[in-house]
Design an enzyme around this catalytic site. Structure first.
Site, mmCIF file in Angstrom:
data_model
loop_
_atom_site.group_PDB
_atom_site.id
_atom_site.type_symbol
_atom_site.label_atom_id
_atom_site.label_comp_id
_atom_site.label_asym_id
_atom_site.label_seq_id
_atom_site.Cartn_x
_atom_site.Cartn_y
_atom_site.Cartn_z
ATOM 1 N N SER A 2 -18.057 -65.216 13.254
ATOM 2 C CA SER A 2 -17.492 -65.904 12.099
ATOM 3 C C SER A 2 -18.193 -65.437 10.818
ATOM 4 O O SER A 2 -18.128 -64.260 10.476
ATOM 5 C CB SER A 2 -17.596 -67.417 12.296
ATOM 6 O OG SER A 2 -16.821 -68.096 11.343
ATOM 7 N N ASP A 48 -5.774 -67.214 15.475
ATOM 8 C CA ASP A 48 -6.961 -67.745 14.813
ATOM 9 C C ASP A 48 -6.580 -68.245 13.427
ATOM 10 O O ASP A 48 -6.109 -67.478 12.580
ATOM 11 C CB ASP A 48 -8.034 -66.654 14.713
ATOM 12 C CG ASP A 48 -9.363 -67.186 14.204
ATOM 13 O OD1 ASP A 48 -9.426 -68.375 13.844
ATOM 14 O OD2 ASP A 48 -10.341 -66.417 14.174
ATOM 15 N N HIS A 85 -10.345 -69.893 17.299
ATOM 16 C CA HIS A 85 -11.531 -69.429 16.571
ATOM 17 C C HIS A 85 -12.763 -69.669 17.431
ATOM 18 O O HIS A 85 -13.159 -70.806 17.690
ATOM 19 C CB HIS A 85 -11.649 -70.183 15.243
ATOM 20 C CG HIS A 85 -12.742 -69.669 14.352
ATOM 21 N ND1 HIS A 85 -12.663 -68.460 13.704
ATOM 22 C CD2 HIS A 85 -13.949 -70.190 14.025
ATOM 23 C CE1 HIS A 85 -13.758 -68.264 12.987
ATOM 24 N NE2 HIS A 85 -14.564 -69.297 13.182
#
Length: 671
Positions: free
Chosen positions: A296, A424, A453
């Site tokens: 991320s 996502d 995610h």
């Protein structure tokens, strides 16, 4: 009567003793009584009930379930007998019994459960890269990329996949690993906390034994509010430890309950802290290969770092997971109503909690209004009120532009693997730079149809190793063991650009004797440069056999470097010509040796699969290649004539037993 009572009491006492000392005694007695009853009531009367229905209740329930779906053939209704015959003849399924899903008891259950399974079609991950050698490397060393991916079927949407997988892993994994903490002091007076998970056992990397000073190391970078105690980070650290490597978690400033020492936190566009951490690790272990994995926000920082420093980044390879390629699009997606309630507010709460705990440090910062920043309800508002001011960006647009990785894809010079899910919400599908990735041979993008995610749940149980964990472990192991196979495509292209094959050598050698002395010297200069590159390239070392070293090498040029025409004027042209001819001969000899030793590789394609064999022609001459076959496969076009018969007999007599026979007078048919 007394004897019977005594015997009965002894039996009872024996039973009571067995009952107390043998816990499984009742089960054995029950099985024995069941078998006896089955034999007396069933076998004697020749009735065979369903043997796997052990009790009457099971018999009733299971048989009732089966009776719900009697095996019936599909019903075909049509007004045409020819149509019915056609369908029953060409569609065998219409005349076979149909077996429905037996555990879907009602039509509603059948509809709902089957629809859920169709939500997640079994698909293989999509691999996108600009290098064929990189694709072959990944598909060969990462088997999970060529297998079908089974997402968690009861996580119906990407939001459920993201939330449920994260919650289940937090509950299932329990305590994080036992890290060894290391504090790195920064030039601005701050601190960066590193958590090490070292591997103390013996591990062999390829053919080399590694101790702690040479053990390959993986640098792990968490997400926006993640740290070394997060479930997905702990899994990455354990994955490196499982493969026999060292893992180190880079905790961003102010996370994991650590107080800030300076008025500086972290952001997606700034890579100074990462540069300090990489330099620190290389100082501690100068001989270890180091790669980094970012998730991320950590993946965004890592991608920007690799793009900024190029080959000087100090990493042998990198991997990023669930990065937001276009920060503008990712922020806009998170500000949608449902995403804002489920994700945006939760992440902002973590950011404001860290800021509130360290507000004493930022109260002295002139450009930051801490109270106003603590009232932020979205990530965009927090970045506008706090992040971009701390790091000196003119506006939020300026900050997001510098942070977006999709603008920096062409600058990547270190092998990097990117993993994203098509659903996502942090990185919408239309924001992923697929076309730019296809143009860069150093980037490989893996996309799954589902996964959310940082989800990538596996089949029924998200607590198991996810697709991300499997790919991460296989990729790390492949990089540290076979990393020399990556990064050689440009060199191979340069070599192939010369087009220096055996035919060129043979033609040049043939024409050499018909040229003047000046032309010969020019050819020597050109070919000497080509041989210099050809002999030093790694591609030549891997693919071409060693040359015969019995011949003496050419004298070195005066003053070093490449030879010039002036150097050749002071040389013996005859000796130089002889040396060059021997080099050409050795190269041609090497080509022939390769054909003899490795020619069988031509029967396989680039992925190691056998090439399809060419079909032989149906009709070939049986006795002679000089007499072509006719359309009906019979040799000769005048078989029915006397001359044709004599020719057929002559050919047959000559070729019988694959030996020539001496002509006799009986075979002499021509005058």
């Amino acid at each position: 009567m007394a004897d019977e009572f005594l015997a009965d009491s002894q039996l009872r006492s024996w039973v009571s003793i067995q009952w107390e000392n043998w816990p499984s005694f009742p089960l054995v007695v029950g099985v024995a009584l069941t078998v006896a009853t089955y034999y007396v009531k069933c076998v004697a009367k020749e009735y065979y009930p369903t043997v796997w229905c052990f009790t009457s209740q099971a018999h009733t329930i299971l048989c009732s379930v089966l009776y719900l779906f009697p095996l019936q053939k599909p019903l075909l209704i049509t007004g045409s007998k020819s149509c019915a015959d056609f369908l029953q003849h060409h569609c065998p399924v219409l005349v076979q019994e149909y077996y429905p899903t037996v555990w879907c008891f009602t039509s509603r259950a059948h509809t709902i459960l089957c629809s859920v399974l169709y939500l997640f079609p079994l698909q293989k991950p999509v691999l996108i890269t600009g290098s064929k050698s990189c694709a072959d490397f990944l598909q060969h060393h990462c088997p999970v990329l060529v297998q079908e991916y089974y997402p968690t079927v009861w996580c119906f949407t990407s939001r459920a996949h993201t939330l449920i997988c994260g919650i289940v892993r937090d509950l299932a994994d329990g305590k994080p690993p036992s890290y060894q903490q290391d504090i790195l002091h920064t030039p601005d007076g701050g601190e960066i906390h590193l958590d090490w998970l070292d591997h103390h056992g013996n591990h062999h990397h390829g053919n080399h034994h590694h101790d702690n000073k040479t053990r390959p190391t993986v640098l792990i970078m968490p997400g926006l509010t993640g740290h070394s105690g997060s479930a997905y980070v702990a899994r990455l650290a354990r994955g490196a430890h499982k493969q026999g490597y060292r893992g180190v978690v880079f905790n961003n400033r102010g996370t994991n309950g650590v107080e800030l020492k300076s008025a500086r936190s972290y952001c997606a566009a700034n890579t100074d802290d990462l540069h300090l951490v990489v330099s620190h690790v290389k100082t501690l272990y100068p001989d270890v290969p180091l790669m980094a994995v970012g998730v991320s926000l950590g993946g965004i920082i890592l991608f920007n770092y690799v793009a900024k420093l190029g080959k000087d980044c100090g990493l042998v390879a990198a991997m990023v997971v669930s990065v937001s390629w276009n920060v503008f699009e990712g922020t806009r997606s998170l500000e949608e109503t449902v995403n804002k309630l489920l994700f945006n507010r939760y992440l902002v709460k973590g950011l404001t909690t860290n800021l509130r705990r360290n507000r004493v440090v930022f109260d002295r910062h002139a450009s930051v209004d801490v109270d106003h920043a603590l009232q932020a309800s979205t990530i965009g508002e927090f970045d506008e009120r706090f992040t971009r001011k701390v790091f000196g960006y003119e506006s939020l647009q300026h900050y997001y532009t510098e942070a977006s990785p999709h603008r920096k894809v062409p600058h990547i010079q270190t092998p990097i693997l990117c993993l994203n899910a098509a659903d996502d919400i942090f990185s919408p599908l239309d924001s992923i730079p697929v076309e730019e990735v296809e143009k860069n041979p150093n980037i490989a993008l893996v996309m799954t149809s589902h996964g959310g995610h940082i989800g990538f749940g596996d089949w029924l149980f998200p607590s198991r190793e996810s697709f991300m964990d499997k790919l991460y472990q296989q990729y790390v192991d492949a990089v540290f063991k076979y990393g020399q196979e990556l990064g050689n495509e440009e060199e191979e292209k340069r070599f192939l650009h010369w087009n220096f094959d055996a035919k060129h050598i043979r033609d040049t050698n043939r024409k050499l004797g018909h040229r003047s002395q000046k032309d010969v010297l020019e050819d020597h200069i050109i070919l000497d440069n080509m041989f210099s590159y050809y002999n030093k390239s790694a591609f030549h070392e891997r693919c071409v056999p060693k040359q015969d070293q019995s011949t003496s090498p050419a004298p070195p040029p005066a003053g070093g470097g490449k030879r010039t025409e002036a150097d050749y004027r002071h040389c013996n042209e005859v000796a130089e010509d002889k040396i060059w001819r021997e080099s050409v001969k050795n190269e041609w000899k090497g080509v022939q040796q390769w054909e003899d030793n490795w020619g069988f590789l031509k029967e396989y394609d680039q992925k190691g699969r056998p090439k399809p064999q060419k079909e032989l022609p149906e009709r070939v001459p049986v006795y002679s290649d000089d007499m072509p076959n006719t359309t009906n496969g019979v040799i000769g076009s005048r078989m029915k004539t006397d001359l044709g018969k004599h020719m057929f007999q002559l050919e047959r007599a000559l070729m019988t037993g694959h030996k020539k026979k001496k002509l006799g007078t009986e075979l002499m048919c021509y005058d």
